[in-house]
Design a protein around this motif. Structure first.
Motif, PDB file in Angstrom:
ATOM      1  N   GLY A  47      61.097  69.165 -33.520  1.00 29.50           N
ATOM      2  CA  GLY A  47      60.457  67.887 -33.810  1.00 29.50           C
ATOM      3  C   GLY A  47      60.400  67.623 -35.293  1.00 29.50           C
ATOM      4  N   PRO A  48      59.913  66.430 -35.659  1.00 24.68           N
ATOM      5  CA  PRO A  48      59.824  66.061 -37.073  1.00 24.68           C
ATOM      6  C   PRO A  48      58.650  66.754 -37.756  1.00 24.68           C
ATOM      7  CG  PRO A  48      58.910  64.316 -35.721  1.00 24.68           C
ATOM      8  CD  PRO A  48      59.463  65.344 -34.770  1.00 24.68           C
ATOM      9  N   TRP A  49      58.699  66.770 -39.078  1.00 24.04           N
ATOM     10  CA  TRP A  49      57.624  67.344 -39.882  1.00 24.04           C
ATOM     11  C   TRP A  49      56.296  66.674 -39.559  1.00 24.04           C
ATOM     12  CZ3 TRP A  49      58.101  71.628 -42.584  1.00 24.04           C
ATOM     13  CH2 TRP A  49      59.369  72.022 -43.003  1.00 24.04           C
ATOM     14  N   VAL A  50      55.239  67.472 -39.543  1.00 19.61           N
ATOM     15  CA  VAL A  50      53.888  66.973 -39.340  1.00 19.61           C
ATOM     16  C   VAL A  50      53.026  67.529 -40.464  1.00 19.61           C
ATOM     17  CG1 VAL A  50      51.888  66.903 -37.800  1.00 19.61           C
ATOM     18  CG2 VAL A  50      54.202  66.962 -36.826  1.00 19.61           C
ATOM     19  N   PHE A  51      52.379  66.645 -41.216  1.00 20.12           N
ATOM     20  CA  PHE A  51      51.429  67.060 -42.244  1.00 20.12           C
ATOM     21  C   PHE A  51      50.046  66.819 -41.668  1.00 20.12           C
ATOM     22  CE2 PHE A  51      54.188  65.986 -46.241  1.00 20.12           C
ATOM     23  CZ  PHE A  51      55.217  66.769 -45.749  1.00 20.12           C
ATOM     24  N   ILE A  52      49.234  67.863 -41.600  1.00 16.52           N
ATOM     25  CA  ILE A  52      47.891  67.744 -41.040  1.00 16.52           C
ATOM     26  C   ILE A  52      46.877  67.834 -42.177  1.00 16.52           C
ATOM     27  CG2 ILE A  52      46.187  68.708 -39.454  1.00 16.52           C
ATOM     28  CD1 ILE A  52      48.493  69.906 -37.854  1.00 16.52           C
ATOM     29  N   GLN A  90      46.088  69.909 -27.805  1.00 14.95           N
ATOM     30  CA  GLN A  90      46.193  68.467 -27.572  1.00 14.95           C
ATOM     31  C   GLN A  90      45.416  67.730 -28.636  1.00 14.95           C
ATOM     32  OE1 GLN A  90      44.781  67.308 -23.697  1.00 14.95           O
ATOM     33  NE2 GLN A  90      46.849  67.020 -22.946  1.00 14.95           N
ATOM     34  N   PHE A  91      45.909  66.557 -29.002  1.00 15.47           N
ATOM     35  CA  PHE A  91      45.307  65.803 -30.101  1.00 15.47           C
ATOM     36  C   PHE A  91      45.193  64.341 -29.682  1.00 15.47           C
ATOM     37  CE2 PHE A  91      46.028  63.568 -34.276  1.00 15.47           C
ATOM     38  CZ  PHE A  91      44.842  63.939 -34.880  1.00 15.47           C
ATOM     39  N   SER A  92      43.967  63.897 -29.415  1.00 10.86           N
ATOM     40  CA  SER A  92      43.719  62.494 -29.084  1.00 10.86           C
ATOM     41  C   SER A  92      43.580  61.727 -30.389  1.00 10.86           C
ATOM     42  CB  SER A  92      42.441  62.344 -28.259  1.00 10.86           C
ATOM     43  OG  SER A  92      42.601  62.995 -27.025  1.00 10.86           O
ATOM     44  N   CYS A  93      44.313  60.632 -30.506  1.00  6.60           N
ATOM     45  CA  CYS A  93      44.312  59.933 -31.784  1.00  6.60           C
ATOM     46  C   CYS A  93      44.525  58.429 -31.633  1.00  6.60           C
ATOM     47  CB  CYS A  93      45.405  60.501 -32.692  1.00  6.60           C
ATOM     48  SG  CYS A  93      47.083  60.270 -32.084  1.00  6.60           S
ATOM     49  N   ALA A  94      44.138  57.734 -32.688  1.00  6.78           N
ATOM     50  CA  ALA A  94      44.527  56.346 -32.898  1.00  6.78           C
ATOM     51  C   ALA A  94      45.673  56.430 -33.894  1.00  6.78           C
ATOM     52  CB  ALA A  94      43.369  55.544 -33.468  1.00  6.78           C
ATOM     53  N   PHE A  95      46.678  55.569 -33.740  1.00  8.54           N
ATOM     54  CA  PHE A  95      47.836  55.691 -34.616  1.00  8.54           C
ATOM     55  C   PHE A  95      48.475  54.344 -34.911  1.00  8.54           C
ATOM     56  CE2 PHE A  95      49.697  55.534 -30.459  1.00  8.54           C
ATOM     57  CZ  PHE A  95      50.949  54.964 -30.617  1.00  8.54           C
ATOM     58  N   VAL A  96      49.219  54.338 -36.005  1.00  7.85           N
ATOM     59  CA  VAL A  96      50.051  53.186 -36.367  1.00  7.85           C
ATOM     60  C   VAL A  96      51.352  53.712 -36.953  1.00  7.85           C
ATOM     61  CG1 VAL A  96      48.172  51.546 -36.828  1.00  7.85           C
ATOM     62  CG2 VAL A  96      49.070  52.948 -38.682  1.00  7.85           C
ATOM     63  N   SER A 128      43.555  64.359 -39.468  1.00  4.96           N
ATOM     64  CA  SER A 128      44.541  63.280 -39.459  1.00  4.96           C
ATOM     65  C   SER A 128      45.917  63.885 -39.647  1.00  4.96           C
ATOM     66  CB  SER A 128      44.242  62.239 -40.540  1.00  4.96           C
ATOM     67  OG  SER A 128      44.240  62.827 -41.819  1.00  4.96           O
ATOM     68  N   ARG A 129      46.932  63.149 -39.211  1.00  5.03           N
ATOM     69  CA  ARG A 129      48.296  63.661 -39.280  1.00  5.03           C
ATOM     70  C   ARG A 129      49.246  62.568 -39.757  1.00  5.03           C
ATOM     71  NH1 ARG A 129      49.014  67.066 -33.587  1.00  5.03           N
ATOM     72  NH2 ARG A 129      47.209  68.448 -33.900  1.00  5.03           N
ATOM     73  N   GLU A 130      50.284  63.004 -40.437  1.00  2.00           N
ATOM     74  CA  GLU A 130      51.417  62.155 -40.762  1.00  2.00           C
ATOM     75  C   GLU A 130      52.621  62.803 -40.098  1.00  2.00           C
ATOM     76  OE1 GLU A 130      51.817  61.952 -45.010  1.00  2.00           O
ATOM     77  OE2 GLU A 130      49.865  60.979 -45.258  1.00  2.00           O
ATOM     78  N   VAL A 131      53.327  62.034 -39.265  1.00  2.00           N
ATOM     79  CA  VAL A 131      54.518  62.525 -38.587  1.00  2.00           C
ATOM     80  C   VAL A 131      55.714  61.813 -39.216  1.00  2.00           C
ATOM     81  CG1 VAL A 131      55.702  62.805 -36.384  1.00  2.00           C
ATOM     82  CG2 VAL A 131      53.190  62.861 -36.464  1.00  2.00           C
ATOM     83  N   TYR A 132      56.594  62.584 -39.816  1.00  2.00           N
ATOM     84  CA  TYR A 132      57.726  62.028 -40.563  1.00  2.00           C
ATOM     85  C   TYR A 132      58.949  61.887 -39.656  1.00  2.00           C
ATOM     86  CZ  TYR A 132      55.006  62.204 -44.742  1.00  2.00           C
ATOM     87  OH  TYR A 132      54.031  61.954 -45.681  1.00  2.00           O
ATOM     88  N   HIS A 133      59.067  60.725 -39.010  1.00  2.00           N
ATOM     89  CA  HIS A 133      60.192  60.457 -38.109  1.00  2.00           C
ATOM     90  C   HIS A 133      61.488  60.215 -38.886  1.00  2.00           C
ATOM     91  CE1 HIS A 133      57.715  60.420 -34.540  1.00  2.00           C
ATOM     92  NE2 HIS A 133      56.842  59.669 -35.182  1.00  2.00           N
ATOM     93  N   ARG A 144      60.051  56.278 -42.060  1.00  2.00           N
ATOM     94  CA  ARG A 144      59.235  55.955 -40.886  1.00  2.00           C
ATOM     95  C   ARG A 144      58.233  57.082 -40.686  1.00  2.00           C
ATOM     96  NH1 ARG A 144      61.576  56.103 -36.206  1.00  2.00           N
ATOM     97  NH2 ARG A 144      63.448  57.172 -36.905  1.00  2.00           N
ATOM     98  N   VAL A 145      56.959  56.749 -40.898  1.00  2.00           N
ATOM     99  CA  VAL A 145      55.881  57.728 -40.819  1.00  2.00           C
ATOM    100  C   VAL A 145      54.846  57.221 -39.827  1.00  2.00           C
ATOM    101  CG1 VAL A 145      54.091  58.966 -42.119  1.00  2.00           C
ATOM    102  CG2 VAL A 145      56.237  58.310 -43.256  1.00  2.00           C
ATOM    103  N   GLU A 146      54.467  58.060 -38.882  1.00  2.00           N
ATOM    104  CA  GLU A 146      53.398  57.701 -37.955  1.00  2.00           C
ATOM    105  C   GLU A 146      52.106  58.295 -38.491  1.00  2.00           C
ATOM    106  OE1 GLU A 146      52.300  59.029 -33.532  1.00  2.00           O
ATOM    107  OE2 GLU A 146      54.194  57.916 -33.688  1.00  2.00           O
TER     108      GLU A 146
END
Length: 152
Positions: A47-52, A90-96, A128-133, A144-146
């Motif tokens: 998967g893509p990089w995840v910064f927590i 598991q991680f429940s989140c709000a995201f954009v 919080s997390r940043e997912v680097y797509h 593209r970062v989620e």
């Protein structure tokens, strides 16, 4: 803003206490080292990089804990190395989704999400997390970062 539950994942990771302005410099240091470790230890990247971030501050001066995570396939007996492996629950989140350079990440990504979460009276978990797509450099409009904020 949408909500979802991110499934558990196994990651190879590095952790550091940083200020927001330091994250880029440490990412440049750790990401190649983590990729080299994954290859050396014969770990499959899945998967893509995840910064927590834990307790992300509201300014650029306060320190907080950041984990630079590379999702990998679970291994039965992984070879020990310089970086640890752990399972994220598991991680429940709000995201954009956010598209663009890092200069606008907070003003056009984080701030609108936080504002919507506050308006919806959501309880923040402190993670919080940043997912680097897609990553094409700090100034690229094609990144593209989620952005994900944990919700209780």
């Amino acid at each position: 803003m949408d909500r979802k539950t991110v499934e558990p994942m196994t990651v190879l990771y590095a952790t550091q206490e940083l200020t927001i302005p330091e994250v880029g410099r440490y990412a440049e240091k750790y990401l190649p080292e983590l990729m080299a470790q994954a290859k050396q230890r014969d770990l499959k990247v899945v998967g893509p990089w995840v910064f927590i971030s834990y307790q992300l501050p509201k300014n650029g001066k306060d320190r907080y804990r950041v984990e630079f995570c590379l999702p990998i396939a679970p291994a039965d007996n992984p070879v020990a190395g310089a970086f640890p492996i752990k399972s994220l629950g598991q991680f429940s989140c709000a995201f954009v989704p956010y598209h663009g350079g890092l200069r606008q990440l907070f003003s056009q990504g984080y701030q609108p999400l936080v504002r919507d979460m506050v308006a919806a009276k959501m309880a923040f978990t402190g993670e919080s997390r940043e997912v680097y797509h897609a990553w094409n450099g700090p100034n690229s409009p094609d990144n593209r970062v989620e952005i994900q904020f944990g919700v209780a």
